[in-house]
Write a protein that holds these residues in place. Structure first.
Motif, PDB file in Angstrom:
ATOM      1  N   THR A 123     -35.206   5.810  28.985  1.00 45.38           N
ATOM      2  CA  THR A 123     -34.790   4.588  29.668  1.00 45.38           C
ATOM      3  C   THR A 123     -33.811   4.904  30.796  1.00 45.38           C
ATOM      4  O   THR A 123     -32.921   5.732  30.631  1.00 45.38           O
ATOM      5  N   ARG A 144     -38.926   3.906  31.045  1.00 48.20           N
ATOM      6  CA  ARG A 144     -38.738   2.459  31.155  1.00 48.20           C
ATOM      7  C   ARG A 144     -37.459   2.210  31.960  1.00 48.20           C
ATOM      8  O   ARG A 144     -36.453   2.884  31.755  1.00 48.20           O
ATOM      9  N   ASP A 149     -43.486  -1.435  32.767  1.00 50.51           N
ATOM     10  CA  ASP A 149     -42.523  -0.434  32.282  1.00 50.51           C
ATOM     11  C   ASP A 149     -41.083  -0.831  32.550  1.00 50.51           C
ATOM     12  O   ASP A 149     -40.195   0.028  32.542  1.00 50.51           O
ATOM     13  N   SER A 160     -43.816   4.939  36.545  1.00 52.35           N
ATOM     14  CA  SER A 160     -43.238   3.683  36.022  1.00 52.35           C
ATOM     15  C   SER A 160     -43.571   2.551  36.995  1.00 52.35           C
ATOM     16  O   SER A 160     -43.318   2.665  38.196  1.00 52.35           O
ATOM     17  N   LEU A 214     -35.991  -3.845  27.181  1.00 50.25           N
ATOM     18  CA  LEU A 214     -36.920  -2.774  27.605  1.00 50.25           C
ATOM     19  C   LEU A 214     -37.670  -2.201  26.414  1.00 50.25           C
ATOM     20  O   LEU A 214     -37.134  -2.103  25.330  1.00 50.25           O
TER      21      LEU A 214
END
Ligand code: PEP
Length: 253
Positions: free
Chosen positions: A38, A4, A232, A210, A253
């Protein structure tokens, strides 16, 4: 694992010292951020790349991107900056195919495809932007437009190279206008993009790539957009210039 991503696009903003201050504010507000799934990426003007890459060396999950690279690798091309030069600053990503590059600077799908190859060869991960104009959506041509953009950008790449790309779906009518795609509109297109990637590169690449949404995404609407299964994260223009707003987006996120 699908990563993400919150990616900031500063465009033509921030003097050198303003940019360094903004990057420091973002780093400080994030505190002890550590989440392997992330990434936070700042796409800055060329002048900031090295300075911010040095700051981010000490932080987890923070990366720097350029907003463009040259079609050329070296030589008599005054004013150009090559993919290899960008990589040498410590930057790891480069935005390619942004609608402002396409519409203001006349970049064609073929030029963007060439830049993607140069970026990959230099060890940069392209953030490839695609998206339709308003009249194309009104005529229900949006899926065909995005399919063509993807097809030309990805057609000569190996599945491994495709897996090094981040896609940003950015409907042109939503960029800088305050008009955001609805979560359903974003999800519909992201799902379509993922199915196209499966055709070009295979199901596992499609599942792990992503796909970011961009276009007037902000601290208020980010969480509903990011809640959609194929969204994403986001590529954020205006709202990324205020550290507190960008951090709220990161936390969505
Ligand atoms: C962008 O330029 O990529 C963008 C998404 O801009 P904004 O968020 O300002 O619409």
């Amino acid at each position: 694992m699908r990563i993400r991503i919150a990616a900031a696009n500063w465009k033509l903003n921030q003097s050198y010292s303003e940019g360094i201050n903004l990057a420091n504010s973002i780093t400080n507000l994030l505190g002890n951020f550590s989440d392997e799934s992330t990434k936070i990426i700042l796409a800055t003007p060329f002048i900031h790349l090295h300075g911010i890459a040095e700051i981010f060396k000490r932080a987890f999950g923070l990366h720097v991107a350029a907003q463009n690279c040259s079609l050329y690798t070296s030589g008599a091309f005054t004013g150009e900056v090559s993919a290899e030069m960008i990589r040498s600053t410590g930057a790891e990503y480069v935005i390619l195919g942004h609608s402002e590059r396409r519409n203001i600077f006349g970049e064609t799908d073929e030029m963007i495809a060439q830049k993607i190859k140069l970026a990959l060869a230099a060890g940069l991960n392209p953030i490839f932007c695609c998206g339709e104009k308003l009249e194309e959506r009104n005529q229900s041509h949006h899926f065909q437009v995005v399919r063509n953009q993807l097809m030309i950008a990805l057609k000569d790449l190996t599945p491994q190279q495709v897996s090094e790309i981040v896609i940003a779906y950015e409907p042109v009518w939503a960029i800088g206008t305050g008009l955001t795609a609805t979560p359903d509109e974003a999800q519909e297109m992201h799902k379509f993009i993922r199915s196209e990637i499966a055709t070009f590169a295979g199901a596992s690449q499609a599942e792990s790539i992503s796909i970011l949404y961009g276009g007037s995404c902000n601290a208020k609407n980010a969480s509903t957009l990011f809640a959609m299964p194929d969204v994403d994260g986001g590529l954020i223009g205006g709202a990324s210039l205020i550290a507190e707003d960008f951090i709220k987006i990161v936390h969505s996120l």
